[in-house]
Design an enzyme around this catalytic site. Structure first.
Site, short mmCIF file in Angstrom:
data_model
loop_
_atom_site.label_atom_id
_atom_site.label_comp_id
_atom_site.label_asym_id
_atom_site.label_seq_id
_atom_site.Cartn_x
_atom_site.Cartn_y
_atom_site.Cartn_z
N ILE A 105 4.22 11.89 -8.06
CA ILE A 105 3.73 10.96 -7.14
C ILE A 105 3.71 10.67 -5.83
O ILE A 105 5.36 10.92 -5.19
CB ILE A 105 4.02 9.99 -7.97
CG1 ILE A 105 3.25 9.09 -7.86
CG2 ILE A 105 5.71 9.40 -7.80
CD1 ILE A 105 3.16 7.76 -8.64
N CYS A 106 3.35 10.21 -4.96
CA CYS A 106 4.10 10.01 -3.60
C CYS A 106 4.09 10.61 -2.84
O CYS A 106 3.68 11.67 -2.64
CB CYS A 106 4.68 8.56 -3.74
SG CYS A 106 5.67 7.49 -2.16
#
Length: 196
Positions: A105-106
């Site tokens: 994620i991210c």
């Protein structure tokens, strides 16, 4: 046998993404092990906003476990630590080679997965300002992207951590359990609740 997840943590990991994902997986009945990827092996991890988390073990002690998914939270400094850890990169590659799920994620997709060419094919997303670090033919501007061809799950950032965690539950335990967990939360409009 219940599903299990290895959630990696490093100095500078994004705490909302880490804690939200861990919490949702536990609510979903998934056994979670947190692993420190700190270069000194320290279990006490100071995250990107100063929140301190305590990992269960150093990655070296748990990397060979039979987990169903490896989770890489974002946070640029944490993702850079992941990128620079030979053990972490090899562990992610091993998950991929063995057909297990890699969830990032991210900052993690652009900072860890792309530079090491772990997924030369596979659609992904990530933190929007890092879009230029992900090949244009692989980038999808969506909150969560699941590419079943390569068993890669990616998401955009702290605000999509609930979507990310619920999708892991869906993949490992099933849609019904994801809906059960979603129904316990007061979720913002736009987050898929697995009820249809």
């Amino acid at each position: 046998m219940s599903a299990s997840a290895l959630v990696c943590l490093a100095p500078g990991s994004e705490e909302t993404e880490a804690v939200t994902t861990i919490d949702l997986l536990v609510r979903g009945g998934i056994k979670v092990t947190t692993a420190s990827v700190a270069s000194d092996g320290n279990l006490a991890i100071t995250c990107s906003r100063g929140v301190k988390l305590l990992a269960d073990a150093p990655l070296v002690e748990v990397a060979d476990g039979e987990y169903d998914v490896i989770v890489l939270p974002g946070g640029i400094k944490g993702a850079e630590c992941f990128r620079d850890s030979t053990l972490l990169v090899e562990t992610v590659k091993q998950f991929h080679r063995s057909g297990r799920i890699v969830a990032a994620i991210c900052a993690a997709p652009a900072t860890v997965l792309v530079p090491h060419d772990i997924f030369p094919i596979g659609n992904m997303t990530g933190f929007p300002t890092l879009k230029d670090k992900i090949p244009a033919e692989q980038w999808l501007d969506k909150r969560v992207v699941w590419d079943a061809r390569v068993k890669l799950l990616t998401s955009q950032g702290p605000g999509t951590a609930i979507d990310f965690g619920l999708k892991i539950i869906d993949l490992l335990v099933g849609r019904e359990k994801a809906h059960e967990v979603a129904s316990q939360l007061v979720m913002a409009a736009g987050i898929y609740n697995y009820y249809e």
